[in-house]
Design a protein around this motif. Structure first.
Motif, mmCIF file in Angstrom:
data_model
loop_
_atom_site.group_PDB
_atom_site.id
_atom_site.type_symbol
_atom_site.label_atom_id
_atom_site.label_comp_id
_atom_site.label_asym_id
_atom_site.label_seq_id
_atom_site.Cartn_x
_atom_site.Cartn_y
_atom_site.Cartn_z
ATOM 1 N N ILE A 143 16.994 36.256 22.003
ATOM 2 C CA ILE A 143 17.378 35.625 20.454
ATOM 3 C C ILE A 143 19.108 35.498 20.363
ATOM 4 O O ILE A 143 19.432 34.452 19.859
ATOM 5 N N HIS A 144 19.893 36.386 20.920
ATOM 6 C CA HIS A 144 21.157 36.314 20.623
ATOM 7 C C HIS A 144 21.776 35.226 21.328
ATOM 8 O O HIS A 144 22.717 34.466 21.211
ATOM 9 N N TRP A 145 21.115 35.105 22.627
ATOM 10 C CA TRP A 145 21.714 34.049 23.741
ATOM 11 C C TRP A 145 21.450 32.783 22.924
ATOM 12 O O TRP A 145 22.422 31.900 23.267
ATOM 13 N N ARG A 146 20.259 32.402 22.268
ATOM 14 C CA ARG A 146 20.025 31.117 22.033
ATOM 15 C C ARG A 146 20.929 30.927 20.782
ATOM 16 O O ARG A 146 21.453 29.808 20.557
ATOM 17 N N TYR A 147 21.239 31.888 19.844
ATOM 18 C CA TYR A 147 22.182 31.778 18.638
ATOM 19 C C TYR A 147 23.637 31.339 19.308
ATOM 20 O O TYR A 147 24.254 30.594 18.656
ATOM 21 N N LEU A 148 23.819 32.143 20.297
ATOM 22 C CA LEU A 148 25.219 32.133 20.781
ATOM 23 C C LEU A 148 25.612 30.639 21.188
ATOM 24 O O LEU A 148 26.724 30.223 21.243
ATOM 25 N N HIS A 149 24.679 30.012 21.869
ATOM 26 C CA HIS A 149 24.767 28.512 22.476
ATOM 27 C C HIS A 149 24.362 27.472 21.317
ATOM 28 O O HIS A 149 23.831 26.457 21.907
ATOM 29 N N SER A 150 24.209 27.901 20.278
ATOM 30 C CA SER A 150 23.855 26.997 19.179
ATOM 31 C C SER A 150 22.551 26.431 19.223
ATOM 32 O O SER A 150 22.163 25.229 19.012
ATOM 33 N N GLY A 151 21.688 27.149 20.007
ATOM 34 C CA GLY A 151 20.016 26.780 20.169
ATOM 35 C C GLY A 151 19.985 25.488 21.284
ATOM 36 O O GLY A 151 19.235 25.024 21.498
ATOM 37 N N LEU A 152 21.163 25.210 21.954
ATOM 38 C CA LEU A 152 21.070 24.079 22.961
ATOM 39 C C LEU A 152 20.470 24.951 24.126
ATOM 40 O O LEU A 152 20.463 26.080 24.266
ATOM 41 N N SER A 155 26.177 37.051 12.877
ATOM 42 C CA SER A 155 25.609 36.693 14.077
ATOM 43 C C SER A 155 24.083 37.479 14.155
ATOM 44 O O SER A 155 23.817 38.147 13.278
ATOM 45 N N ILE A 156 23.449 37.127 15.276
ATOM 46 C CA ILE A 156 21.835 37.601 15.266
ATOM 47 C C ILE A 156 21.633 38.276 16.541
ATOM 48 O O ILE A 156 22.096 37.716 17.775
ATOM 49 N N ALA A 157 20.951 39.098 16.340
ATOM 50 C CA ALA A 157 20.190 39.854 17.845
ATOM 51 C C ALA A 157 19.057 40.387 17.536
ATOM 52 O O ALA A 157 18.488 40.387 16.199
ATOM 53 N N SER A 158 18.031 40.540 18.571
ATOM 54 C CA SER A 158 16.576 41.068 18.312
ATOM 55 C C SER A 158 16.742 42.440 17.907
ATOM 56 O O SER A 158 17.697 43.069 17.945
ATOM 57 N N LYS A 159 15.708 43.045 17.128
ATOM 58 C CA LYS A 159 15.486 44.364 16.833
ATOM 59 C C LYS A 159 15.669 45.367 18.135
ATOM 60 O O LYS A 159 16.092 46.497 18.142
ATOM 61 N N ARG A 160 15.106 44.867 19.313
ATOM 62 C CA ARG A 160 15.038 45.651 20.222
ATOM 63 C C ARG A 160 16.377 45.773 21.040
ATOM 64 O O ARG A 160 16.814 46.961 21.277
ATOM 65 N N HIS A 198 12.324 23.006 14.980
ATOM 66 C CA HIS A 198 13.572 23.577 15.365
ATOM 67 C C HIS A 198 13.814 25.163 15.503
ATOM 68 O O HIS A 198 14.841 25.501 16.014
ATOM 69 N N GLY A 199 12.919 25.716 15.252
ATOM 70 C CA GLY A 199 13.156 27.223 15.328
ATOM 71 C C GLY A 199 14.306 27.802 14.613
ATOM 72 O O GLY A 199 14.430 27.276 13.418
ATOM 73 N N GLY A 200 14.765 28.832 14.722
ATOM 74 C CA GLY A 200 15.643 29.852 14.087
ATOM 75 C C GLY A 200 16.963 29.239 13.834
ATOM 76 O O GLY A 200 17.131 28.012 14.677
ATOM 77 N N PRO A 201 17.857 29.501 13.007
ATOM 78 C CA PRO A 201 19.150 29.126 12.810
ATOM 79 C C PRO A 201 20.082 28.829 14.169
ATOM 80 O O PRO A 201 19.919 29.930 14.904
ATOM 81 N N VAL A 202 21.094 28.154 14.044
ATOM 82 C CA VAL A 202 22.139 28.053 15.084
ATOM 83 C C VAL A 202 23.207 28.593 14.762
ATOM 84 O O VAL A 202 24.366 28.628 15.504
#
Length: 639
Positions: A562-571, A309-314, A212-216
């Protein structure tokens, strides 16, 4: 077997060897069977998890062959809740690629039997359904139990294991992407995580997409439509410890919901918490070896409700560079003393999650002129609105009633000149009583139904402690200002509305968050300091630059995978080239911002510091000062 003629003694030896080989073979088969049976059958979750720590576990869905292609498409479209490990052939019991000697009819500790989408019973074996299984296909789906060893290795306590319980699982209000006959809400698992371990939890699980990867989602469960954590839909309630934050991962029990929604005549799933255990090690990636683009950083963007919320270090580093650029102080006013790091980042993370945004601007500093407005504020407001529109947010601009018609004309011209693609509604707010702000912000004045989830003030005159409004020279301009501050003070009492203030002197709406620094370091600070705080206060050398920075930071965030995936609940919503091109076209450019200044000058709007009627903002000519900053912002954003 016919043996050649040998002596009686030789024949006895030969027969003995054959029997020994045969017996050893039987023992080996029996040992494999018993080992797998002991490892898998009749054990509670906590025991099973300890039997093979770090091994991939699988959720199971068994469907008629006519539904198999649709379900595979459903898994591909929703890979976070339904990571597909293996699709069997029709009537295939074993799963060689995942576990040698397996038999799906026996290897889960418990099964659910569905008829027409209704759970009819739970059984310990599917052997009695062997004839029906001849025409069925088994799907093995990744499970979050596979990453619990990675959490432990990263120093993250796993509360459900500590408490000897199954993990808590909940239906959400997040709809999976439909495929064929399959559609259902996503199911998530929840694990409480100490706040200082959130980054570790996200990084250690991100590298295991087959589990399942990272949190949603991190924070208030109500944002997922979950009303009560003590009442999970599947599994056991897990207690949080002081300082824990609920963290949610996509869950393979989504497959159970998919079966119920499709209503097949007959289907089977594992019983939640009773997974198929494979012979494969779960893949792990240590946070120390992650590339910068993969490193997760989490930030709290709201306390009411609690939301991270989450984003990449970059992406974070890129936005911090943007933030540093716009806090340059060309007028040497000492505004660095008002600067708070990451306010731009956190404001933009919040805006990225928003669906409806209200922007306000307008500082009537030139009380001797008509109109009294200045050129700082409106360009930054429209730059933010353009990017928010491109990100499909609803946007409204609110301004003073006396300047309403002029600002509507400015918006019309901005569309005509290509500064913004689509006109943003420009409205005013008038206070007609103590509940005016509440009714303006919320449908029917109901605080549970806000119209906007984020308010942004950019270079908007802010109310001082004595109730007046002052320009930087200490002149009271209250007679020119509508009480838009009331919207911000009321918003602070409404769950789900976040606020941001952008300013360059401390007398702007929202900059009450840094009021102590304004009073200590800014000229006339004790008199002019805004008393109304926003959740986030963005300091810029010129407020327009703060607006440009918001537009650029939103672009960076939404290009961060990483932020895009989290923003869309991993879908499985992937970014398209057309979307990226549209967003890039909405970034500020030197040409667009110069055109915007021409429009303002047309309507008599003047430079703030000098009152010059020309291509100037805060006493700085557009070329080279503002044009250089805009170009540097683009370079940082598109790097």
């Amino acid at each position: 077997m016919i043996l050649p003629y040998k002596t009686h003694r030789e024949n006895n030896i030969m027969y003995g060897l054959i029997n020994l080989v045969f017996i050893l073979g039987l023992l080996k088969c029996a040992t494999n069977f018993l080992c797998r049976a002991v490892r898998l059958k009749g054990l509670k979750y906590s025991t099973r998890a300890k039997m093979k720590p770090g091994y991939q576990q699988a959720n199971v869905v068994i469907l008629h062959k006519d539904l198999a292609d649709d379900f595979e498409a459903f898994c591909r479209a929703n890979s976070s809740p339904l990571p597909l490990l293996y699709r069997s052939k029709c009537g295939e019991w074993s799963c060689g690629p995942l576990a040698t000697g397996s038999d799906i009819r026996e290897d889960c500790p418990g099964y659910c039997v569905f008829e027409n989408g209704v759970l009819m019973k739970k059984v310990a074996s599917l052997s009695s359904y062997t004839p029906q299984l001849q025409d069925m296909v088994t799907f093995y789906l990744g499970c979050s139990f596979g990453f619990e060893s990675a959490l432990k290795a990263a120093g993250v306590p796993v509360r459900n294991v500590e408490q000897g319980k199954n993990v808590s699982m909940y239906k959400t209000s997040v709809a999976c992407i439909r495929a064929g006959q399959f559609h259902c809400p996503m199911v998530v698992s929840m694990r409480p995580v100490p706040e200082d371990k959130l980054d570790n939890a996200a990084q250690s699980t991100h590298g295991i997409p087959l589990a399942h990867g990272g949190p949603v989602h991190i924070g208030d469960p109500k944002l997922l439509g979950i009303q009560d954590l003590s009442q999970p839909d599947y599994g056991d309630p897990v207690k949080q410890c002081p300082g824990d934050v609920p963290v949610f991962w996509a869950c393979g029990v989504t497959g159970v919901e998919a079966v119920q929604s499709c209503k097949p005549a007959l289907a089977f799933t594992h019983s939640p918490g009773c997974m198929f255990i494979t012979d494969q090690k779960a893949e792990t990636i240590s946070p120390l070896t992650l590339e910068p683009a993969q490193c997760h950083l989490s930030f709290c963007i709201s306390q009411n409700p609690q939301h991270y919320s989450i984003a990449s270090k970059r992406a974070v580093q890129q936005i911090r560079a943007i933030e540093e650029l716009v806090v340059e102080d060309p007028g040497s006013r000492g505004i660095r003393a008002l600067f708070l790091q990451d306010e731009l980042l956190k404001a933009c993370l919040s805006l990225s999650h928003s669906s409806s945004v209200l922007i306000t601007t307008g500082f009537p500093t030139h009380y001797m002129h008509n109109p009294p407005e200045e050129t700082d504020g409106p360009p930054g407001a429209i730059a933010m609105a353009a990017m928010l529109q491109a990100l499909r947010k609803e946007v409204v601009i609110v301004t003073d009633g006396r300047a309403l018609e002029m600002n509507q004309h400015i918006m019309r011209d901005a569309v005509k000149k290509g500064v913004i693609k689509t006109a943003v509604p420009v409205i005013s707010f008038q206070s007609n009583g103590p509940d005016s702000a509440l009714h303006f912000l919320c449908h029917d004045g109901d605080p549970t139904k806000p119209r906007f989830d984020h308010l942004v003030a950019i270079e908007r005159s802010g109310r001082a402690t004595d109730g007046n409004y002052y320009n930087m020279r200490g002149v009271n301009i209250k007679h020119l200002v509508d009480p838009i501050d009331d919207l911000f003070t009321t918003a602070s009492t409404i769950a789900g509305i976040t606020t941001t203030g952008i300013g360059d002197g401390g007398n702007e709406l929202g900059m009450g968050k840094v009021k102590a620094a304004v009073k200590a370091y800014m000229p006339n600070g004790n008199l002019i300091a805004c008393d109304v705080a926003a959740d986030f206060a963005i300091t810029a050398g010129v407020s327009n630059w703060g607006g440009y920075a918001v537009a650029c930071a939103l672009y960076v965030l939404n290009l961060c995978p990483i932020h895009w995936r989290y923003l869309h609940s991993g879908l499985g919503l992937s970014l398209t080239p057309d979307q990226q091109s549209l967003w890039m076209a909405c970034l500020p450019t030197v040409a667009k911002e110069e055109e915007m200044l021409h429009i303002l000058v047309k309507y008599g709007v003047r430079s703030g510091k000098t009152a010059n009627l020309g291509l100037e903002v805060d006493g700085l000519t557009f070329h080279p000062y503002h044009s250089d900053i805009i170009q540097q912002l683009r370079n940082l954003t598109l790097a």
